[in-house]
Design a protein around this motif. Structure first.
Motif, PDB file in Angstrom:
ATOM      1  N   UNK A 114       0.831  -1.203   0.000  1.00 12.33           N
ATOM      2  CA  UNK A 114       0.000   0.000   0.000  1.00 12.33           C
ATOM      3  C   UNK A 114       0.873   1.265   0.000  1.00 12.33           C
ATOM      4  N   UNK A 115       1.999   1.211   0.698  1.00  9.56           N
ATOM      5  CA  UNK A 115       2.918   2.352   0.706  1.00  9.56           C
ATOM      6  C   UNK A 115       3.469   2.599  -0.696  1.00  9.56           C
ATOM      7  N   UNK A 116       3.820   1.528  -1.392  1.00 10.72           N
ATOM      8  CA  UNK A 116       4.309   1.659  -2.762  1.00 10.72           C
ATOM      9  C   UNK A 116       3.227   2.251  -3.667  1.00 10.72           C
ATOM     10  N   UNK A 117       1.990   1.791  -3.483  1.00  8.12           N
ATOM     11  CA  UNK A 117       0.881   2.296  -4.292  1.00  8.12           C
ATOM     12  C   UNK A 117       0.639   3.778  -4.013  1.00  8.12           C
ATOM     13  N   UNK A 118       0.792   4.172  -2.757  1.00  3.46           N
ATOM     14  CA  UNK A 118       0.586   5.586  -2.415  1.00  3.46           C
ATOM     15  C   UNK A 118       1.673   6.441  -3.053  1.00  3.46           C
ATOM     16  N   UNK A 119       2.902   5.935  -3.065  1.00  6.16           N
ATOM     17  CA  UNK A 119       3.999   6.640  -3.726  1.00  6.16           C
ATOM     18  C   UNK A 119       3.680   6.829  -5.207  1.00  6.16           C
ATOM     19  N   UNK A 120       3.201   5.766  -5.855  1.00  6.76           N
ATOM     20  CA  UNK A 120       2.828   5.835  -7.264  1.00  6.76           C
ATOM     21  C   UNK A 120       1.670   6.805  -7.473  1.00  6.76           C
ATOM     22  N   UNK A 121       0.689   6.758  -6.580  1.00  4.67           N
ATOM     23  CA  UNK A 121      -0.455   7.669  -6.658  1.00  4.67           C
ATOM     24  C   UNK A 121       0.014   9.124  -6.610  1.00  4.67           C
ATOM     25  N   UNK A 122       0.945   9.419  -5.736  1.00  8.79           N
ATOM     26  CA  UNK A 122       1.456  10.785  -5.600  1.00  8.79           C
ATOM     27  C   UNK A 122       2.166  11.250  -6.863  1.00  8.79           C
ATOM     28  N   UNK A 123       2.745  10.316  -7.615  1.00  4.90           N
ATOM     29  CA  UNK A 123       3.403  10.697  -8.863  1.00  4.90           C
ATOM     30  C   UNK A 123       2.380  11.187  -9.891  1.00  4.90           C
ATOM     31  N   UNK A 124       1.179  10.625  -9.854  1.00  2.00           N
ATOM     32  CA  UNK A 124       0.103  11.076 -10.742  1.00  2.00           C
ATOM     33  C   UNK A 124      -0.535  12.366 -10.226  1.00  2.00           C
ATOM     34  N   UNK A 125      -0.729  12.436  -8.915  1.00  2.00           N
ATOM     35  CA  UNK A 125      -1.436  13.559  -8.296  1.00  2.00           C
ATOM     36  C   UNK A 125      -0.483  14.752  -8.122  1.00  2.00           C
ATOM     37  N   UNK A 126      -0.285  15.478  -9.215  1.00  3.72           N
ATOM     38  CA  UNK A 126       0.709  16.543  -9.216  1.00  3.72           C
ATOM     39  C   UNK A 126       0.353  17.791  -8.445  1.00  3.72           C
ATOM     40  N   UNK A 127      -0.944  18.015  -8.167  1.00  2.00           N
ATOM     41  CA  UNK A 127      -1.314  19.248  -7.468  1.00  2.00           C
ATOM     42  C   UNK A 127      -1.629  19.014  -5.988  1.00  2.00           C
ATOM     43  N   UNK A 128      -1.345  17.814  -5.501  1.00  5.03           N
ATOM     44  CA  UNK A 128      -1.427  17.485  -4.066  1.00  5.03           C
ATOM     45  C   UNK A 128      -2.844  17.550  -3.487  1.00  5.03           C
ATOM     46  N   UNK A 129      -3.870  17.428  -4.333  1.00  5.87           N
ATOM     47  CA  UNK A 129      -5.231  17.586  -3.807  1.00  5.87           C
ATOM     48  C   UNK A 129      -5.895  16.258  -3.448  1.00  5.87           C
ATOM     49  N   UNK A 130      -5.173  15.146  -3.582  1.00  4.59           N
ATOM     50  CA  UNK A 130      -5.731  13.849  -3.208  1.00  4.59           C
ATOM     51  C   UNK A 130      -6.573  13.201  -4.279  1.00  4.59           C
ATOM     52  N   UNK A 131      -6.583  13.774  -5.479  1.00  5.03           N
ATOM     53  CA  UNK A 131      -7.326  13.209  -6.611  1.00  5.03           C
ATOM     54  C   UNK A 131      -6.462  13.243  -7.862  1.00  5.03           C
ATOM     55  N   UNK A 132      -6.554  12.191  -8.659  1.00  3.42           N
ATOM     56  CA  UNK A 132      -5.888  12.183  -9.967  1.00  3.42           C
ATOM     57  C   UNK A 132      -6.930  12.565 -11.001  1.00  3.42           C
ATOM     58  N   UNK A 133      -6.768  13.733 -11.592  1.00  2.98           N
ATOM     59  CA  UNK A 133      -7.724  14.199 -12.587  1.00  2.98           C
ATOM     60  C   UNK A 133      -7.392  13.610 -13.956  1.00  2.98           C
ATOM     61  N   UNK A 134      -8.306  13.805 -14.896  1.00  2.00           N
ATOM     62  CA  UNK A 134      -8.105  13.317 -16.254  1.00  2.00           C
ATOM     63  C   UNK A 134      -6.826  13.902 -16.850  1.00  2.00           C
ATOM     64  N   UNK A 135      -6.609  15.208 -16.652  1.00  2.00           N
ATOM     65  CA  UNK A 135      -5.420  15.851 -17.206  1.00  2.00           C
ATOM     66  C   UNK A 135      -4.136  15.299 -16.577  1.00  2.00           C
ATOM     67  N   UNK A 136      -4.159  15.082 -15.271  1.00  2.00           N
ATOM     68  CA  UNK A 136      -2.976  14.555 -14.593  1.00  2.00           C
ATOM     69  C   UNK A 136      -2.645  13.154 -15.084  1.00  2.00           C
ATOM     70  N   UNK A 137      -3.653  12.323 -15.223  1.00  2.00           N
ATOM     71  CA  UNK A 137      -3.429  10.954 -15.704  1.00  2.00           C
ATOM     72  C   UNK A 137      -2.901  11.000 -17.138  1.00  2.00           C
ATOM     73  N   UNK A 138      -3.508  11.855 -17.961  1.00  2.00           N
ATOM     74  CA  UNK A 138      -3.086  11.971 -19.360  1.00  2.00           C
ATOM     75  C   UNK A 138      -1.628  12.400 -19.468  1.00  2.00           C
TER      76      UNK A 138
END
Length: 220
Positions: A114-138
């Motif tokens: 889960x820690x590894x997944x959170x690290x990966x999630x943070x790489x997508x979530x560039x604006x630190x808001x806790x959500x990966x938006x369509x633009x961020x994923x793209x």
């Protein structure tokens, strides 16, 4: 005698906090000093000399992750200007295989995953808001596909492909999300909980093993 005991305690504390062996810690400290030029801290510019990161299509995202305060467990958002050796070990720890923890039980292995997944999630979530938006994923998918190595004329088609992949990921996350469904409202973005569900079959342990013990820099 007292100094030796104090040093031994420091070693034990560092090993218990990082789960690295003392030989690994000494080796990583040499690499840290090599990258920093002997300074006690690292800046993002220091990572420009790492050959493996220069060749990685998402090298900039990986570098940024080293300074993400969420990964450093120093806050909920923002980037640190510099990191010290303890911080460096914290981030390197995310890339360790989980094999060494198998004997600790399934709960410990799942925690590390889960820690590894959170690290990966943070790489997508560039604006630190806790959500990966369509633009961020793209953007991340585009970097993976484009990687700066294709001709400029191919960039538009790559962007369309990346957008399509991201839209598919958003639809999948929306489908498994436990949030109340409302057809009139657009899915706001992938939360960490939804991210875990959609990446459930992803072998994070195998895909997040980077040989930082053999970290190489470019000689100038």
């Amino acid at each position: 005698m007292g100094a030796a005991q104090s040093k031994s305690k420091q070693q034990q504390d560092l090993q218990s906090r990082t789960d690295f062996s003392w030989d690994e810690i000494k080796h990583l400290h040499q690499r840290f000093r090599q990258l920093s030029g002997g300074r006690p801290t690292l800046r993002q510019d220091d990572f420009l000399h790492i050959a493996n990161l220069q060749l990685n299509p998402i090298g900039s995202e990986i570098t940024r992750a080293f300074f993400d305060k969420r990964n450093l467990r120093k806050g909920t958002g923002g980037l640190a200007d510099e990191i010290n050796f303890d911080d460096f070990l914290t981030i390197i720890g995310y890339f360790r295989p989980v094999d060494w923890a198998v004997g600790s039980g399934s709960e410990e292995v799942e925690r590390l995953r889960k820690e590894k997944m959170k690290f990966l999630f943070h790489m997508f979530d560039g604006d630190f808001d806790g959500l990966i938006t369509l633009d961020e994923y793209s953007n991340v998918v585009e970097e993976l596909l484009y990687g700066g190595r294709r001709a400029q004329k191919e960039k538009d088609s790559v962007r369309l492909i990346a957008r399509s992949i991201a839209q598919g990921a958003m639809r999948e996350a929306d489908a498994v999300s436990s949030r109340p469904k409302d057809a009139s409202k657009e899915y706001p973005g992938i939360s960490f909980e939804d991210f875990l569900k959609t990446w459930q079959g992803f072998d994070i342990a195998a895909n997040m093993q980077v040989s930082f013990l053999n970290l190489e820099t470019i000689n100038h």
